[in-house]
Scaffold this motif. Structure first.
Motif, short mmCIF file in Angstrom:
data_model
loop_
_atom_site.label_atom_id
_atom_site.label_comp_id
_atom_site.label_asym_id
_atom_site.label_seq_id
_atom_site.Cartn_x
_atom_site.Cartn_y
_atom_site.Cartn_z
N TYR A 57 0.83 -1.20 0.00
CA TYR A 57 0.00 0.00 0.00
C TYR A 57 0.87 1.25 0.00
CZ TYR A 57 -4.04 -2.91 1.47
OH TYR A 57 -5.04 -3.83 1.55
N ARG A 60 2.54 1.86 -3.35
CA ARG A 60 1.63 2.36 -4.39
C ARG A 60 1.32 3.84 -4.19
NH1 ARG A 60 -2.11 -3.01 -3.56
NH2 ARG A 60 -0.67 -4.48 -4.56
N ARG A 64 2.46 6.68 -6.92
CA ARG A 64 1.48 7.60 -7.50
C ARG A 64 1.90 9.05 -7.24
NH1 ARG A 64 -3.84 6.44 -8.72
NH2 ARG A 64 -3.08 4.29 -8.77
N ILE A 520 -6.81 6.02 -4.88
CA ILE A 520 -5.85 5.18 -4.16
C ILE A 520 -6.57 4.04 -3.45
CG2 ILE A 520 -4.37 5.14 -2.11
CD1 ILE A 520 -2.85 6.21 -4.40
N GLU A 523 -8.11 1.60 -6.29
CA GLU A 523 -7.18 0.91 -7.18
C GLU A 523 -6.00 0.27 -6.45
OE1 GLU A 523 -7.81 0.45 -10.35
OE2 GLU A 523 -9.69 1.57 -10.11
N SER A 524 -5.53 0.90 -5.39
CA SER A 524 -4.32 0.41 -4.72
C SER A 524 -4.60 -0.38 -3.45
CB SER A 524 -3.40 1.59 -4.37
OG SER A 524 -3.02 2.29 -5.55
#
Length: 587
Positions: A57, A60, A64, A520, A523-524
């Protein structure tokens, strides 16, 4: 040459000299301008984060953020570090630009005082790791300690507004705590898994077994069992089984633990607690006495025990310790008299949740320590750097065995007061013999491996959670179950407020708008999280900051796609410049 001619000649030479100087000065100015332009360089930021194997997490979020900042003209460098190294750089050495991590929140907004109080800016630990300093904020943080009820709620809401406005750190989301469990050998697994030491004691045994087999992704407890180590502890739920506090947190609230009962009074405007200790024993056979408690709080306030020019406080639970003014002991009767710096009884109970340490073990650890990688202003002590491998506490379990990076075993401590009947004030579900003789924690190399071990029956549960990526695998296996709950921990982006450009709140506000929280989470994090821009939720959130799909400092774009032009305009409005598409700073 006549006097007039001489004067005219000197005037001419002076004029010529002046003209030459003026011309030269002009050239110098042009040269300086040229050099200044040549020395303008692209602003570069390093984003520290844990490796993907440890925390996908965080990775990611960092990826981003880095991608979006790069599109805004900032040179970004991702710097993955092992958990203990990352936390050492952030919490101890304060050597970072930006980091992405999960804050080990415990649910009480008084933690904001530890996170943001100016006085703590140069200390080690989760107390003000970003180096934020604001006198007005300090006053508000102090005020919430003197208040109760709705008055304190409103003050905390004011603090949260200041956090969002100043952005010393940017809150991203609260992840769900996800545990995978089997129910054929043990049951009564709590929602979210085993997050508190007391959770282990409420399990119920179904089969003829004496060991609970648990899986760990975080291997730090296999080689470090120091309850004061900020870089090796998150919430300390496993190590918390080795140590007893005066008051223990449970799912239903705090209960008296090492303190048999607590009598609350007020004296000269201060809150005072009188406590009797239960008959308890350290794992090495020494009795637990009131002087151990008094020593613990003195030691946590200054682990050098006044031998350094500057105090060296604990980097862990600093906020709890600061709630206590002083402690008086009356050893023969086993009594303690504790005076607090707050009149709020709920906050005072929080101060009593720190692990009590044996003075005969920790007193000698007040000596100075010199360890590579540790750089604390004023020095550090053995107490903060010792691995405490042979941990001696008074908790319901004691250390049985450990293999570095592989496993940790704890066994029932037979002489604990829980098993001897001294359980007044302790709920029945926690009193008496536990449903096991031993806890064995085995390190799993990945979340996928953890699910495989659970499916094969090699383990009963995960002890420190799973990522959303493996939830579907657990759901497809009929022998496994999920236990999911909202966590008090939150992912955040931390800024080093000690140095430019992250010392500038306008810059931090612009950076904060490079993250689309909803995207976030979806998608993550697979939807197993709640987006938020405030560090504490529930009643503590002002109405204007309640999540409604968009942050008050809204994302520069839509659906995760950044609008680079809008971001660049924001940086320019904040006083920053661009050169050929690059955000620049001058040397």
């Amino acid at each position: 040459m006549t006097p007039g001619q001489s004067m005219r000649r000197r005037a001419f030479l002076a004029a010529a000299s002046t003209g030459t100087a003026a011309a030269t000065a002009g050239c110098v100015r042009e040269l300086r301008n040229l050099v200044g332009r040549q020395r303008a360089r692209q602003l570069s930021l390093t984003i520290a984060h844990p490796p993907a194997a440890d925390d996908p997490y965080a990775v990611r979020i960092a990826n981003r953020l880095a991608d979006n900042l790069a599109r805004s003209g900032i040179d970004t460098v991702l710097d993955p570090m092992a958990d203990d190294v990352l936390l050492r750089e952030i919490l101890v050495n304060h050597d970072f630009d930006i980091y992405v991590a999960r804050y080990p929140g415990e649910g009480d907004p008084d933690q904001l005082r530890s996170l943001l109080y100016s006085t703590y800016a140069e200390e080690a630990g989760w107390q003000n790791p970003v180096g934020f300093s604001d006198i007005a904020m300090d006053e508000t943080l102090d005020r919430q300690r003197t208040e109760t009820g709705d008055e304190r709620v409103e003050t905390v809401r004011e603090i949260q507004r200041q956090v969002v406005d100043e952005q010393p750190f940017t809150v991203v989301a609260y992840p769900d705590r996800i545990a995978g469990v089997r129910t054929d050998r043990y049951t009564d697994w709590p929602d979210g898994g085993l997050t508190l030491p007391a959770d282990y004691l409420t399990l119920r045994r179904l089969a003829d077994v004496d060991t609970v087999e648990l899986l760990l992704r975080d291997n730090r407890a296999t080689h470090n069992r120091n309850p004061l180590s900020a870089e090796h502890r998150n919430q300390g739920d496993i190590i918390g089984l080795l140590y007893d506090p005066l008051v223990r947190q449970t799912r239903t609230g705090p209960i008296p633990w090492l303190a048999r009962d607590i009598d609350w009074t007020e004296h000269d405007g201060s809150l005072v607690a009188a406590a009797d200790l239960r008959a308890a024993t350290w794992h090495d056979g020494h009795p637990v006495v009131p002087d151990d408690v008094a020593f613990t709080y003195r030691f946590l306030s200054d682990t050098s025990l006044d031998t350094f020019e500057t105090p060296v406080p604990t980097p862990w639970r600093r906020g709890c310790v600061s709630l206590i003014d002083h402690i008086e002991t009356n050893a023969p009767e086993g009594e303690l008299r504790i005076q607090f710096t707050t009149s709020n009884r709920d906050l005072a109970r929080r101060a009593l949740t720190v692990p009590v340490l044996p003075e005969h073990v920790w007193h000698s650890r007040s000596d100075a320590a010199d360890l590579a990688g540790i750089d604390i202003v004023g020095g550090t002590t053995e107490a903060l750097v010792t691995a405490n491998e042979a941990a001696v506490g008074s908790g319901p379990l004691e250390l049985a065995a450990a293999t570095v990076d592989e496993s940790l075993e704890l066994s029932v401590f037979d002489d604990h007061f829980l098993y001897g009947g001294d359980t007044d004030g302790i709920p029945d579900r926690l009193a008496g013999e536990p449903p096991f003789e031993r806890l064995r924690f085995t390190v799993a190399p990945s979340h996928d491996a953890a699910v495989e071990l659970l499916s094969a029956g090699s383990a009963d549960a995960t002890a420190d959670g799973l990522q959303a990526d493996v939830v579907s695998r657990v759901q497809r296996d009929e022998s496994l179950s999920l236990r999911i709950a909202r966590s008090n921990q939150f992912y955040h982006i931390g800024y080093n407020c000690r140095r430019a450009p992250t010392s500038d709140p306008h810059f931090r506000r612009a950076v904060a708008r490079h993250i689309d929280r909803a995207d976030i989470v979806a998608e993550s994090m697979g939807g197993y999280a709640d987006p938020s821009e405030v560090p504490f939720t529930g009643e503590w959130v002002p109405n204007d900051l309640r999540w409604d799909g968009q942050a008050s400092l809204s994302f520069f774009g839509e659906d995760g796609e950044i609008n680079a032009e809008a971001a660049r305009e924001a940086f320019q409005d904040a006083g920053y410049q661009y050169d050929d598409g690059q955000l620049v700073r001058r040397s």
